[in-house]
Design an enzyme around this catalytic site. Structure first.
Site, PDB file in Angstrom:
ATOM      1  N   GLU A 226       0.880  -1.171   0.000  1.00 35.75           N
ATOM      2  CA  GLU A 226       0.000   0.000   0.000  1.00 35.75           C
ATOM      3  C   GLU A 226       0.910   1.211   0.000  1.00 35.75           C
ATOM      4  OE1 GLU A 226      -1.314   3.214   0.905  1.00 35.75           O
ATOM      5  OE2 GLU A 226      -1.796   2.501   2.918  1.00 35.75           O
ATOM      6  N   CYS A 260      -2.508   8.805   3.361  1.00 36.42           N
ATOM      7  CA  CYS A 260      -2.461   8.406   1.958  1.00 36.42           C
ATOM      8  C   CYS A 260      -3.799   8.627   1.266  1.00 36.42           C
ATOM      9  CB  CYS A 260      -2.026   6.949   1.836  1.00 36.42           C
ATOM     10  SG  CYS A 260      -2.976   5.815   2.847  1.00 36.42           S
TER      11      CYS A 260
END
Length: 463
Positions: A226, A260
């Site tokens: 990720e 993020c």
């Protein structure tokens, strides 16, 4: 980077830790492998009981956990306590659902079924921005599946990392079921290469993801990556403008802008762009930036001085390329890693907001003539993690849901990670999924079993 607690609000070093020696790393890997041989055979009931206790500890000690996270990486004390509570929710989710998620599944052929079995020790390389949640959303499904965990946490949150191991131990899990490795990034390759480590997962930068993914591939080991994103936040004329503006501010400054899935590129239909821009800038300017321990603070410092330097460089290069600063745009004077809420507009093609991830409270405003142009801008990025779409037109919603190149699309709500739904991206945002039933199956052996009974043996001769 030294393994040390440095208060980002003051720059003061609080405590430093010696990294593990090669011999100490080997002992921990040996313990992990030995523990796995027994731990894999524990019952779901036992694992669930221990995981439930971990959830209770997280809730009971949220004040202390929050204080440590705020001290180490600067998130507001309010949000740090909430993060500990969120981890408890994740623990309970997997404690309650893991057995169901990993139950044998019948196949379409007679006598065939699928069994899910653990792989072994899994290395998690985790970032500092959500120091508890990132780790617990790995460890809860991993341990409930029967794997054991090894945590290489970011070097600026060592006390958080040690606290996580302590919580797992006090919850009742066997020694060696979860261990923190206080090591620098230079030690990671050898740990991935070690045959006792069976898989790895990383949340971090694109560069780190390329390195870890390459190394895992070389060793033929599964990995989940990720790697952040540059999420679009699209606002169309049919949206509730008040809610969209408020949410755009909250999203972009969440965790001091260090998430993020922040709303990094805000794309607004030209029909409402002037009003949106004016009100958005006003609300960004009204935020209180300061001491993260003060419960009235909206936004604290960035985690490290380098982040301020990087963000300042990105803003400077954007302006040199032709972008305009509507508010903010320069680091704050004084001690601490403070950068003000910043808004850029008139973003040229090829400039940093279009090609790079801004990991701090800088929003980039774009204008779109219609839905098609909004979609084009949204997809004009190497990343594809999440997205947020604000529209009350059903056809328009469907166009964005289908057309946005991302792992997640949230409609009329802020992007978030939560245990019940899968989390992950496409393109340079990585591969694999965390959370939900998808996440727990990333690190298991999906074993096919096909049993054929001898002819005539089924109950023959039995009365």
């Amino acid at each position: 980077m030294a393994i040390a607690t440095v208060n980002p609000a003051t720059g003061e070093e609080i405590q430093a830790f010696d990294p593990l020696t090669d011999e100490e790393i080997d002992r921990k890997l040996r313990l992990a492998a030995e523990t796995f041989r027994e731990y894999r055979n524990t019952s779901f009931a036992d694992r669930s009981r221990w995981m439930m206790r971990a959830a209770e500890i997280l809730e009971e000690e949220q004040e202390e956990l929050g204080r440590i996270a705020t001290l180490e990486m600067g998130k507001t004390f309010v949000s740090a306590k909430a993060e500990a509570v969120k981890c408890a929710r994740g623990c309970r989710y997997y404690a309650e659902n893991a057995e169901k998620f990993l139950a044998d599944e019948p196949a379409e052929l007679e006598g065939a079924f699928v069994r899910y079995q653990p792989l072994g020790p899994v290395l998690a390389i985790m970032p500092w921005n959500f120091p508890y949640w990132q780790a617990f959303r790995f460890l809860a499904p991993a341990l409930m599946a029967g794997n054991v965990g090894l945590l290489k946490h970011a070097s600026n949150v060592p006390q958080c990392a040690l606290k996580i191991e302590d919580i797992v131990r006090r919850a009742g899990f066997p020694e060696g079921a979860f261990q923190t490795l206080l090591v620098g990034s230079s030690a990671v390759q050898a740990i991935i290469d070690d045959p006792r480590v069976r898989a790895t997962t990383l949340t971090g930068s694109e560069g780190a993801g390329r390195q870890v993914g390459h190394e895992a591939g070389e060793q033929i080991k599964p990995s989940v990556l990720e790697l952040g994103g540059s999420d679009p936040f699209i606002v169309m004329p049919s949206a509730d403008l008040d809610q969209a503006i408020s949410t755009a501010v909250t999203s972009r400054t969440l965790n001091n802008g260090q998430s993020c899935i922040n709303a990094k590129r805000i794309i607004v239909h030209e029909e409402i762009a002037d009003e949106f821009q004016r009100r958005y800038v006003e609300e960004m300017q009204a935020l209180k930036v300061g001491d993260p321990m003060d419960e009235g603070t909206d936004m604290g410092p960035l985690a490290m001085p380098q982040l301020v330097e990087d963000l300042d460089d990105q803003v400077r290069r954007s302006v040199e390329a032709g972008a305009r600063v509507l508010t903010g745009g320069k680091p704050q004077d004084g001690p601490g890693n403070y950068y003000p809420p910043t808004v850029l507009t008139d973003i040229p093609e090829g400039s940093p907001p279009r090609t790079e991830e801004f990991f701090g409270p800088v929003a980039s405003l774009f204008r779109a003539r219609d839905a098609e142009e909004a979609l084009r801008i949204a997809n004009d990025t190497p990343f594809g993690l999440s997205s947020s779409v604000w529209s009350n037109d059903p056809a328009e919603r469907e166009r964005f849901i289908d057309g946005i190149e991302a792992g997640m699309v949230y409609v009329n709500r802020m992007t978030e990670s939560t245990p019940e739904i899968p989390f992950g991206g496409v393109k340079n945002s990585g591969y694999g999924r965390e959370l939900s039933h998808f996440g727990i199956k990333e690190f298991v052996n999906i074993k096919t079993v096909w049993v054929t009974e001898p002819e005539g043996s089924a109950g023959e001769g039995v009365e």
